[in-house]
Design a protein around this motif. Sequence first.
Motif, PDB file in Angstrom:
ATOM      1  N   VAL A 135       2.153  14.184 -20.721  1.00 21.08           N
ATOM      2  CA  VAL A 135       1.992  12.925 -21.460  1.00 21.08           C
ATOM      3  C   VAL A 135       3.364  12.275 -21.569  1.00 21.08           C
ATOM      4  N   THR A 136       3.459  11.063 -21.048  1.00 17.49           N
ATOM      5  CA  THR A 136       4.726  10.330 -21.171  1.00 17.49           C
ATOM      6  C   THR A 136       4.435   8.961 -21.780  1.00 17.49           C
ATOM      7  N   SER A 137       5.373   8.462 -22.500  1.00 20.17           N
ATOM      8  CA  SER A 137       5.186   7.138 -23.084  1.00 20.17           C
ATOM      9  C   SER A 137       6.526   6.458 -23.268  1.00 20.17           C
ATOM     10  N   ARG A 138       6.542   5.185 -22.869  1.00 20.58           N
ATOM     11  CA  ARG A 138       7.699   4.343 -23.138  1.00 20.58           C
ATOM     12  C   ARG A 138       7.181   3.050 -23.725  1.00 20.58           C
ATOM     13  N   GLU A 139       7.819   2.560 -24.759  1.00 21.07           N
ATOM     14  CA  GLU A 139       7.374   1.335 -25.432  1.00 21.07           C
ATOM     15  C   GLU A 139       5.897   1.388 -25.790  1.00 21.07           C
ATOM     16  N   GLY A 140       5.445   2.556 -26.199  1.00 20.49           N
ATOM     17  CA  GLY A 140       4.094   2.672 -26.747  1.00 20.49           C
ATOM     18  C   GLY A 140       3.018   3.060 -25.754  1.00 20.49           C
ATOM     19  N   THR A 141       3.102   2.533 -24.523  1.00 19.40           N
ATOM     20  CA  THR A 141       2.016   2.757 -23.572  1.00 19.40           C
ATOM     21  C   THR A 141       2.086   4.166 -23.005  1.00 19.40           C
ATOM     22  N   GLY A 142       0.937   4.821 -23.023  1.00 16.29           N
ATOM     23  CA  GLY A 142       0.901   6.208 -22.576  1.00 16.29           C
ATOM     24  C   GLY A 142       0.550   6.338 -21.102  1.00 16.29           C
ATOM     25  N   HIS A 143       1.088   7.379 -20.492  1.00 13.86           N
ATOM     26  CA  HIS A 143       0.734   7.710 -19.117  1.00 13.86           C
ATOM     27  C   HIS A 143       0.420   9.202 -19.105  1.00 13.86           C
ATOM     28  N   VAL A 144      -0.689   9.565 -18.480  1.00 18.31           N
ATOM     29  CA  VAL A 144      -1.120  10.961 -18.511  1.00 18.31           C
ATOM     30  C   VAL A 144      -1.448  11.412 -17.104  1.00 18.31           C
ATOM     31  N   GLU A 145      -0.929  12.559 -16.722  1.00 20.18           N
ATOM     32  CA  GLU A 145      -1.307  13.091 -15.408  1.00 20.18           C
ATOM     33  C   GLU A 145      -1.401  14.610 -15.471  1.00 20.18           C
ATOM     34  N   ALA A 146      -2.316  15.142 -14.624  1.00 23.31           N
ATOM     35  CA  ALA A 146      -2.473  16.592 -14.562  1.00 23.31           C
ATOM     36  C   ALA A 146      -1.141  17.201 -14.130  1.00 23.31           C
ATOM     37  N   ALA A 147      -0.807  18.358 -14.710  1.00 25.15           N
ATOM     38  CA  ALA A 147       0.480  19.005 -14.405  1.00 25.15           C
ATOM     39  C   ALA A 147       0.237  20.461 -14.015  1.00 25.15           C
ATOM     40  N   PRO A 148      -0.528  20.669 -12.916  1.00 21.39           N
ATOM     41  CA  PRO A 148      -0.869  22.052 -12.576  1.00 21.39           C
ATOM     42  C   PRO A 148       0.392  22.884 -12.318  1.00 21.39           C
ATOM     43  N   GLY A 149       0.395  24.084 -12.854  1.00 18.54           N
ATOM     44  CA  GLY A 149       1.522  24.992 -12.624  1.00 18.54           C
ATOM     45  C   GLY A 149       2.687  24.792 -13.559  1.00 18.54           C
ATOM     46  N   GLU A 150       2.716  23.677 -14.300  1.00 20.20           N
ATOM     47  CA  GLU A 150       3.858  23.443 -15.214  1.00 20.20           C
ATOM     48  C   GLU A 150       3.674  24.230 -16.506  1.00 20.20           C
ATOM     49  N   GLU A 151       4.786  24.705 -17.033  1.00 15.16           N
ATOM     50  CA  GLU A 151       4.756  25.451 -18.298  1.00 15.16           C
ATOM     51  C   GLU A 151       4.513  24.475 -19.446  1.00 15.16           C
ATOM     52  N   PRO A 152       3.523  24.739 -20.293  1.00 12.88           N
ATOM     53  CA  PRO A 152       3.264  23.804 -21.402  1.00 12.88           C
ATOM     54  C   PRO A 152       4.325  23.883 -22.503  1.00 12.88           C
ATOM     55  N   ASP A 153       4.564  22.722 -23.122  1.00 13.99           N
ATOM     56  CA  ASP A 153       5.446  22.676 -24.297  1.00 13.99           C
ATOM     57  C   ASP A 153       4.649  22.985 -25.571  1.00 13.99           C
ATOM     58  N   VAL A 154       3.392  22.528 -25.562  1.00 12.49           N
ATOM     59  CA  VAL A 154       2.538  22.689 -26.745  1.00 12.49           C
ATOM     60  C   VAL A 154       1.131  23.053 -26.260  1.00 12.49           C
ATOM     61  N   VAL A 155       0.475  23.982 -26.948  1.00 15.48           N
ATOM     62  CA  VAL A 155      -0.864  24.436 -26.549  1.00 15.48           C
ATOM     63  C   VAL A 155      -1.843  24.164 -27.687  1.00 15.48           C
ATOM     64  N   LEU A 156      -2.976  23.549 -27.353  1.00 15.08           N
ATOM     65  CA  LEU A 156      -3.994  23.279 -28.375  1.00 15.08           C
ATOM     66  C   LEU A 156      -5.369  23.213 -27.733  1.00 15.08           C
ATOM     67  N   SER A 157      -6.408  23.322 -28.545  1.00 11.18           N
ATOM     68  CA  SER A 157      -7.769  23.224 -28.017  1.00 11.18           C
ATOM     69  C   SER A 157      -8.240  21.774 -28.091  1.00 11.18           C
TER      70      SER A 157
END
Length: 422
Positions: free
Chosen positions: A350-372
């Motif tokens: 999840v990335t955001s600059r000036e409010g607008t969000g951008h989301v892309e699948a990140a297979p293989g990347e280590e998560p920073d935060v885990v939630l259900s």
Amino acid sequence: MSVAPGYRLISVDDARMGEMLEVTSWGFPGDPEPADLAEWSRMLPHGRARAMEIEDPQQGDVGTLAGVAGSFTFRMRVPGGDLVPVAGLTGVSVHTGHRRRGLLRALMADHLADARRRGEVASALYAAESTIYPRFGYGLAARQVDVRVPRGAALRDVAGSAELTVRVERLDRESHGRTLTLVQRRVSRPGTMTLDDDVALEARFSDPSTERRDSERARIAVVEEPGGAPAAYAIFRRTDRWTDEGMPDGTVHVTQLAAATPASAHRLWSVLLDIDLMGTVTAAPLATDDALLWMLEDMRAALPRLRDNIWLRIVDVPAALTAREYLCPVDAVIQIDDPLFPDNAGPWRVTSREGTGHVEAAPGEEPDVVLSVQELGAVYLGGVSLESLAGAGLVEERTPGALHALAAAFESTSAPVSNLFF
Ligand SMILES: CC(=O)SCCNC(=O)CCNC(=O)[C@H](O)C(C)(C)COP(=O)(O)OP(=O)(O)OC[C@H]1O[C@@H](n2cnc3c(N)ncnc32)[C@H](O)[C@@H]1OP(=O)(O)O
């Protein structure tokens, strides 16, 4: 899709709406009147009245309905102001003689799959009991306050209030429906529900006998700006009461209220708090930071009580995360756990600059935060912080510092609420 053995899923057409309401009355005590059938037929979009019908004689009379659920086709305001398509689940009921056989589970699987097919990003509901829906991935996304204000409670002045006019009338869907849709669409608060179709939204402002209890038919106060544009409304009913000493002590029950501006909120409450022969005004659902609480000179006089408002189940993670704004820049990988929809699960950047969000699948990347997905539903509208949920052990921070930044980005500047009960 798993269906309870001995039952089959069907769509309920208008001709069977009476049977559907009969099952509903086993879940929610009451005796629907003939006029309510037409209301429900009108309110539920085609194909969104669903039921479990008995198929096996061992379960009862074949062809009889044993469990029911309906859905509205809403658009919900999200932080930042966009409206996203959302299913509003309602009237879930399983006949007393058919409980604990998996009928709710089958209706829920059907409902969530249908929402995805329709391109809805989430399903929202008011829960009868808070223990029922977490297992289906719903998180408590908004809380509400219910208030009980003494008549005549003093309000602080708000500029412009006195210039506004108020009409107080009996609620009439045909003449008020359009007015209400206009106000509802002006409300920027996250969680506000609207419908694209004016006719459908007007139908929501109906007056079913099942909601009347011991009160009169619904009435309405509409605040208009100079020029006639509607800016606020409240739907209310009164109950009559007199003390043993002969003093008037009625109650105004406000069941739905929306105000698009501070002045219109002030004007509306000035009228509600000054109705003859009434001693008290109750109102729900209000946001936890509703303007009324801050306009009252004595906030405590409102006796605010905190309750659940809407529960939210995210059905399309990337669409939902892209639709809302983020309060500060963010760049983090979140790992979502979703047993029902595997394509929601996994790491997302999840990335955001000036409010607008951008989301892309990140297979293989280590998560920073885990939630259900349940916790995602809870934080989505900004009603609770990721840090609060982490404090309860429900969200896990894997990269030190990531949680605080992500939690700040997910905040909302006003508390979410759905003012529309469904
Ligand atoms: C959005 C709304 O409309 S909310 C309204 C919900 N409706 C009501 O409360 C009306 C009265 N109650 C009912 O009609 C039924 O008891 C329902 C709808 C709550 C449950 O229906 P059932 O068909 O009995 O549920 P089903 O057998 O599919 O159970 C599914 C799971 O939910 C659990 N569950 C069912 N009812 C409840 C409950 N009231 N509280 C907590 N858990 C429950 C079951 O134990 C089961 O759990 P499991 O899968 O872990 O074993």
